[in-house]
Design a protein around this motif. Structure first.
Motif, PDB file in Angstrom:
ATOM      1  N   VAL A 104      32.657  14.679  12.636  1.00 33.75           N
ATOM      2  CA  VAL A 104      33.022  15.150  11.302  1.00 33.75           C
ATOM      3  C   VAL A 104      33.093  16.672  11.272  1.00 33.75           C
ATOM      4  CG1 VAL A 104      32.405  15.082   8.860  1.00 33.75           C
ATOM      5  CG2 VAL A 104      32.013  13.086  10.293  1.00 33.75           C
ATOM      6  N   ASP A 105      32.174  17.328  11.966  1.00 38.57           N
ATOM      7  CA  ASP A 105      32.264  18.785  12.082  1.00 38.57           C
ATOM      8  C   ASP A 105      33.629  19.188  12.641  1.00 38.57           C
ATOM      9  OD1 ASP A 105      29.800  19.817  11.112  1.00 38.57           O
ATOM     10  OD2 ASP A 105      28.787  19.252  12.971  1.00 38.57           O
ATOM     11  N   ALA A 106      34.063  18.501  13.691  1.00 35.22           N
ATOM     12  CA  ALA A 106      35.335  18.845  14.323  1.00 35.22           C
ATOM     13  C   ALA A 106      36.506  18.628  13.378  1.00 35.22           C
ATOM     14  CB  ALA A 106      35.523  18.002  15.592  1.00 35.22           C
ATOM     15  N   LEU A 107      36.473  17.537  12.628  1.00 32.14           N
ATOM     16  CA  LEU A 107      37.566  17.239  11.698  1.00 32.14           C
ATOM     17  C   LEU A 107      37.623  18.258  10.570  1.00 32.14           C
ATOM     18  CD1 LEU A 107      39.823  15.271  10.887  1.00 32.14           C
ATOM     19  CD2 LEU A 107      38.115  14.006   9.575  1.00 32.14           C
ATOM     20  N   PHE A 108      36.469  18.577   9.981  1.00 30.63           N
ATOM     21  CA  PHE A 108      36.450  19.564   8.905  1.00 30.63           C
ATOM     22  C   PHE A 108      36.858  20.953   9.411  1.00 30.63           C
ATOM     23  CE2 PHE A 108      33.321  16.971   6.160  1.00 30.63           C
ATOM     24  CZ  PHE A 108      34.329  16.581   5.300  1.00 30.63           C
ATOM     25  N   GLU A 109      36.472  21.283  10.629  1.00 34.37           N
ATOM     26  CA  GLU A 109      36.901  22.564  11.200  1.00 34.37           C
ATOM     27  C   GLU A 109      38.424  22.644  11.246  1.00 34.37           C
ATOM     28  OE1 GLU A 109      35.218  22.815  15.076  1.00 34.37           O
ATOM     29  OE2 GLU A 109      33.164  23.126  14.375  1.00 34.37           O
ATOM     30  N   ALA A 110      39.065  21.559  11.704  1.00 30.23           N
ATOM     31  CA  ALA A 110      40.524  21.547  11.833  1.00 30.23           C
ATOM     32  C   ALA A 110      41.192  21.641  10.465  1.00 30.23           C
ATOM     33  CB  ALA A 110      40.973  20.284  12.565  1.00 30.23           C
ATOM     34  N   ALA A 111      40.670  20.908   9.475  1.00 31.25           N
ATOM     35  CA  ALA A 111      41.263  20.940   8.135  1.00 31.25           C
ATOM     36  C   ALA A 111      41.054  22.287   7.459  1.00 31.25           C
ATOM     37  CB  ALA A 111      40.670  19.818   7.289  1.00 31.25           C
ATOM     38  N   SER A 112      39.904  22.897   7.708  1.00 31.89           N
ATOM     39  CA  SER A 112      39.597  24.164   7.031  1.00 31.89           C
ATOM     40  C   SER A 112      40.516  25.284   7.486  1.00 31.89           C
ATOM     41  CB  SER A 112      38.129  24.551   7.273  1.00 31.89           C
ATOM     42  OG  SER A 112      37.902  24.895   8.632  1.00 31.89           O
ATOM     43  N   ARG A 113      41.066  25.175   8.689  1.00 29.19           N
ATOM     44  CA  ARG A 113      41.941  26.237   9.196  1.00 29.19           C
ATOM     45  C   ARG A 113      43.206  26.380   8.353  1.00 29.19           C
ATOM     46  NH1 ARG A 113      39.717  24.748  14.400  1.00 29.19           N
ATOM     47  NH2 ARG A 113      41.299  23.144  14.760  1.00 29.19           N
ATOM     48  N   ILE A 114      43.624  25.304   7.677  1.00 26.88           N
ATOM     49  CA  ILE A 114      44.815  25.391   6.825  1.00 26.88           C
ATOM     50  C   ILE A 114      44.459  25.145   5.357  1.00 26.88           C
ATOM     51  CG2 ILE A 114      46.476  24.821   8.633  1.00 26.88           C
ATOM     52  CD1 ILE A 114      46.473  21.926   7.532  1.00 26.88           C
ATOM     53  N   ASN A 115      43.180  25.153   5.044  1.00 27.46           N
ATOM     54  CA  ASN A 115      42.707  24.926   3.672  1.00 27.46           C
ATOM     55  C   ASN A 115      43.259  23.617   3.112  1.00 27.46           C
ATOM     56  OD1 ASN A 115      41.010  25.696   1.574  1.00 27.46           O
ATOM     57  ND2 ASN A 115      42.640  26.746   0.455  1.00 27.46           N
TER      58      ASN A 115
END
Length: 438
Positions: free
Chosen positions: A148-159
């Protein structure tokens, strides 16, 4: 001339549903099609929307107009149920739900204890969503918090507006995927503290389904929801008849499958139950009374031979329904193809799902099912600027059918029946271009 990056202007043909409805018969009267329209975006939100002729003077001279005339611009698609660790096993052959989980799903999810692997697959997953025009999704991780950390990191890069959670699973699964009631609480709490409300990210408490959670684990799931009342709850419900029988054997004192969740306080607004194919009448009533949501997943229901979702019962009870691709039992990330299969599921039950209703389910209706209709799902001023530019003639067959379609409803229906990822010309998230075809 220096361009103003905080403001964007988009010109083209726009289609959306303007308000939430409770009766599908009302949807057509709430549609708006602007043939030559203008969308002005400021700091990621819609600042103005209407006819080009009425708004062109509002565009600052320092802002370049993105001109998509000849295309159709719609709000971003909302996917209310899918599993990102299962992306790599789409199309696994030949079994129904419980066998499919044991033979394909669990061995695949084992890999997500590796943070770097989870990061690689999260990037792939987000790209697939955007390639298919999905700008908001409710997503299962694996049992590993790092997934989940990895998924949220990826999504946060494009807000990106993404809702996700760590699977909670403390029995009836391989040892390498089990957590405990205590560890699932501790890890979920840490993820909530780190990610829930961080930008546009939200957290979903995620017991996989009743057979893989002990009563103690469902109790801590309830405790998390009470402690963090703005979080979501996502799980599965009544997908497969063998699954239902298994739940009844594990929870013999309960009145049925949904009663297990309800008795632990796991129903209500922002509680999303995937599938709901074989519900009993008291369960329909419970979903209605509690304001819970159903995620309709036609491609996976057909692929696993699970059955046909009874959309008419949900309509009649005014239960919120969103569309789910259910990757990886679902066979496509593409919402147009998913709606195509939903139409067929309805047809098999003597129902006709209109193009307007289909687009509602994938946009404003999907947003409503997640309690986000005040933020996404239409082109109302003040909402977040997530939208998709569709190419209605992306293939020779689409061109042929488009040329022979006159009414808007016919053109939209052709998009739903013949569209796929080639139809997605551009995808915008938070007002930013994040995918372009080719």
């Amino acid at each position: 001339m220096r361009y103003d990056n905080s403001v964007k202007a988009v010109r083209g043909s726009f289609f959306h549903i303007t308000r939430v409805v409770t009766d599908p018969a009302e949807i057509e009267s709430c549609t708006q099609f602007v043939e030559d329209g203008l969308l002005i975006i400021r700091n990621g939100c819609i600042d103005w929307f209407g006819e080009w002729r009425d708004g062109r003077e509002l565009v600052p001279s320092t802002v370049r107009v993105r001109d998509y005339r000849g295309k159709l611009i719609v709000p971003g698609f909302v996917d209310t149920h899918l599993h990102y660790p299962q992306s790599e096993m789409v199309g696994a052959y030949g079994e129904q739900l419980l066998e499919w989980l044991n033979h394909h799903t669990f061995p695949t999810e084992r890999r997500y204890n590796d943070l770097e692997y989870a990061r690689e697959m999260s990037t792939f997953f987000i790209k697939q969503l955007l390639r298919n025009g999905t700008t908001t999704a409710l997503v299962f991780g694996s049992v590993h918090p790092q997934s989940v950390d990895a998924l949220f990191e990826a999504a946060s890069r494009i807000n990106m507006r993404l809702i996700a959670g760590k699977v909670m699973m403390d029995r009836n699964a391989p040892d390498y995927l089990l957590d405990t009631a205590e560890s699932s609480y501790r890890h979920s709490k840490a993820l909530i503290d780190r990610w829930h409300g961080n930008g546009r990210l939200l957290y979903a408490v995620t017991p996989r389904f009743a057979p893989t959670s002990t009563p103690a684990q469902l109790e801590v799931a309830c405790a998390l929801r009470k402690e963090y009342p703005t979080t979501y709850l996502q799980t599965h419900l009544s997908e497969n008849r063998d699954e239902i029988a298994w739940v009844k054997s594990l929870y013999p004192t309960h009145k049925g499958y949904l009663d297990v969740y309800d008795s632990f306080g796991l129903t209500g607004p922002n509680c999303v139950f995937a599938h709901c194919i074989h519900l009993e009448e008291p369960e329909w009533a419970c979903l209605q009374e509690t304001g819970s949501t159903i995620a309709f997943c036609p491609t996976s229901n057909l692929y696993l031979g699970s059955g046909l979702f009874q959309m008419d019962k949900a309509w009649n009870r005014q239960i919120q329904v969103g569309m789910g691709t259910d990757i990886g039992a679902g066979t496509t990330f593409n919402m147009l193809q998913t709606l195509n299969e939903a139409y067929k599921v309805a047809q098999l039950q003597g129902l006709c799902l209109s193009a307007f209703h289909s687009f509602y389910l994938a946009t404003l209706g999907g947003a409503r099912s997640l309690g986000l209709d005040d933020r996404i799902g239409s082109f109302a001023v003040g909402k977040e600027a997530d939208f998709v530019v569709l190419d209605p003639v992306a293939t020779p067959m689409q061109q042929l059918r488009y040329d022979n379609s006159t009414a808007l409803r016919d053109k939209l229906f052709v998009l739903l029946t013949l569209g796929d990822d080639r139809t997605i010309y551009r995808t915008y998230v938070d007002g930013q271009l994040v995918h372009e075809r080719g």
